[in-house]
Design an enzyme around this catalytic site. Structure first.
Site, short mmCIF file in Angstrom:
data_model
loop_
_atom_site.label_atom_id
_atom_site.label_comp_id
_atom_site.label_asym_id
_atom_site.label_seq_id
_atom_site.Cartn_x
_atom_site.Cartn_y
_atom_site.Cartn_z
CG HIS A 164 -4.09 27.97 -3.29
ND1 HIS A 164 -4.49 29.21 -3.72
CD2 HIS A 164 -4.28 27.13 -4.33
CE1 HIS A 164 -4.91 29.13 -4.98
NE2 HIS A 164 -4.79 27.87 -5.36
CG HIS A 208 -4.10 30.59 -9.18
ND1 HIS A 208 -5.20 30.19 -9.88
CD2 HIS A 208 -3.92 29.67 -8.19
CE1 HIS A 208 -5.66 29.08 -9.37
NE2 HIS A 208 -4.91 28.73 -8.33
CB THR A 230 -7.05 24.64 -12.01
OG1 THR A 230 -6.13 25.04 -11.00
CG2 THR A 230 -6.82 23.17 -12.36
CG ASP A 237 -2.82 25.22 -7.11
OD1 ASP A 237 -2.69 26.37 -7.56
OD2 ASP A 237 -3.88 24.82 -6.57
CG ASP A 251 -2.95 23.07 -10.38
OD1 ASP A 251 -2.75 24.28 -10.22
OD2 ASP A 251 -4.07 22.60 -10.69
CG ASP A 256 -2.58 25.05 -13.66
OD1 ASP A 256 -1.51 25.13 -13.03
OD2 ASP A 256 -3.67 24.80 -13.09
CG HIS A 257 -2.37 28.71 -12.24
ND1 HIS A 257 -1.84 28.67 -10.97
CD2 HIS A 257 -3.39 27.81 -12.23
CE1 HIS A 257 -2.50 27.79 -10.24
NE2 HIS A 257 -3.45 27.24 -10.99
#
Length: 443
Positions: free
Chosen positions: A194, A342, A75, A190, A39, A237-238
């Site tokens: 953050h 994101h 996500t 991920d 992620d 995913d991003h």
């Protein structure tokens, strides 16, 4: 005098003729497909860190420059797009948090009711419908019964299951259960992105840690005799970008009078708004007075986003510029200190993500062009030898990644010219250190 260069085409032609003579004797593709998601792994994180195992994937497999994920780059929508091949407006998971006016209910990341998820057909369901087996070691939607089916083996999401345990579970799914299609999900990098931001040392350290898990996975595939039976795909995913809740955070009530709005849905890089009847234009004009937010009527959302033909998208939709945040409650948002975010426009390079693939059917050292995440589902179905459900992707965009299957256990491949191919693909497993990081010689 002999001319060796002229002799090479003869050998190649001989190899082709011998191979054609055995058509129909071998499967088109290897038996198993393992799809791994990390992620929030931005496409350029590899350039920031020491990643010997990702480098090995690139050398012996396929690496795409980047993947353009579905909008919004969050996500749940992104993962469900990758596994169904559908845009968010088509599969219906339009956010991590959403409202359905027909249900008059709110969806959160803990919602497992079928009625929210049945707009798409995940690959694990497509496989089961066509006589194959599947297993999921986490994936958004994998806990849900869809079309009366579930994966043969699945787990409720539980972050306390360690990454090493997750690796052992998927190896067990492949080796013991012999499942045809398996997914594996990691919530890093991920979370770290953050917390500390996409340019931080903490992020670089986490990327290097995730590289070690790739090395462990490759090692486990080899020592368990799975290397020549598994096509491994690694995606995200991003991406991630810097955000600033001190200087780039705006509460919608600073722009619009509360009396003009019935409901807001979601927060961050986007927001859905339900205006009071007759006040739509007034709300749009008020939001658009801010230079870093753009409010659209639902019908006017840009077609390129594929994000307006669903009832879960509200009458007014707000997009934030990169790095900006819109919220319904400034104090609530600031409780959770974040330096990375994101969900922004999927055209932004900061939202692009990774793709690697390695295995019996992927070309070695192949630099793939960028492609879209909707194209992953038809690729997975092709590798499994099943018919895809209707989707927005195209195999044409990924077919060049592939090469024909070769059964290296068959005696035909243990003799002559073709044995050279076997030699290159079945080197002994050995361990070594590179720049202080554990790496594995596998391929």
């Amino acid at each position: 005098m002999a001319h060796p260069v002229r002799f090479i085409p003869i050998l190649v032609l001989l190899a082709i003729c011998l191979t054609r003579g055995t058509e129909g004797k071998y499967r088109k593709y290897a038996k198993h497909v393992l799809l791994v998601s990390m992620d929030g792994f931005r496409w350029d994180y590899i350039d920031k860190a020491k990643t010997p195992n990702f480098d090995r994937l690139e050398c012996y497999g396929v690496r795409s420059k980047y993947v353009t994920n579905v909008y919004p780059t969050n996500t749940f929508p992104s993962h469900y797009t990758a596994i169904t091949g559908l845009h968010a407006e088509s599969h219906g998971i339009v956010g991590n948090y959403m409202y359905d006016p027909d249900f008059d209910e709110i969806f959160t990341i803990g919602t497992h009711d079928t009625k929210w998820w049945d707009g798409g057909e995940p690959a694990w369901i497509t496989a089961r419908k066509q006589g194959l087996t599947s297993g999921t070691m986490f994936w958004p939607g994998s806990e849900v019964e869809i079309q009366g089916l579930r994966p043969n083996r699945w787990y409720y999401y539980n972050e306390s299951i360690t990454y090493d345990q997750r690796l052992d579970i998927v190896i067990d799914m492949l080796k013991v259960d012999k499942l045809d299609f398996v997914t594996l999900y990691f919530h890093q990098p991920d979370f770290q992105g953050h917390v500390s931001g996409p340019s931080s040392q903490g992020l670089i350290d986490k990327v290097e840690e995730m590289d070690e898990y790739i090395g462990k996975l490759l090692h486990k595939l080899v020592v368990n005799g799975l290397k020549d039976d598994v096509n491994l795909l690694i995606m995200s995913d991003h991406g991630m970008t810097d955000i600033d809740h001190d200087n780039k955070l705006v509460e919608i009530w600073d722009l619009v009078d509360r009396s003009l709005i019935e409901r807001t849905v979601d927060t961050g890089a986007l927001m859905h708004v339900v205006p009071v009847s007759g006040q739509e234009q007034a709300v749009i004009d008020a939001i658009n007075s801010h230079p870093h937010f753009t409010a659209y009527r639902k019908a006017d959302i840009p077609n390129r986003l594929h994000y307006k033909n669903n009832r879960r998208i509200m009458p007014i939709f707000v997009m934030a510029d990169e790095g900006w945040t819109i919220t319904f409650d400034r104090d609530f948002t600031r409780r959770y200190t974040k330096k990375g975010g994101h969900g922004f426009d999927n055209r932004l390079m900061s939202m692009k993500s990774i793709f690697y693939a390695i295995g019996p059917n992927f070309k070695p050292n192949y630099a793939a062009p960028p492609f879209k995440s909707v194209d992953l589902y038809p690729l997975i179905c092709e590798l499994l030898g099943i018919r895809p459900a209707p989707n927005n992707g195209s195999l044409c965009n990924t077919a060049d990644f592939l090469k024909p299957y070769r059964n290296y256990n068959d005696k035909f491949y243990n003799y002559g010219l073709l044995n050279l191919l076997r030699f290159y693909s079945m080197q002994q497993t050995r361990h070594r250190k590179k720049d202080g990081k554990l790496t594995y010689d596998l391929y």
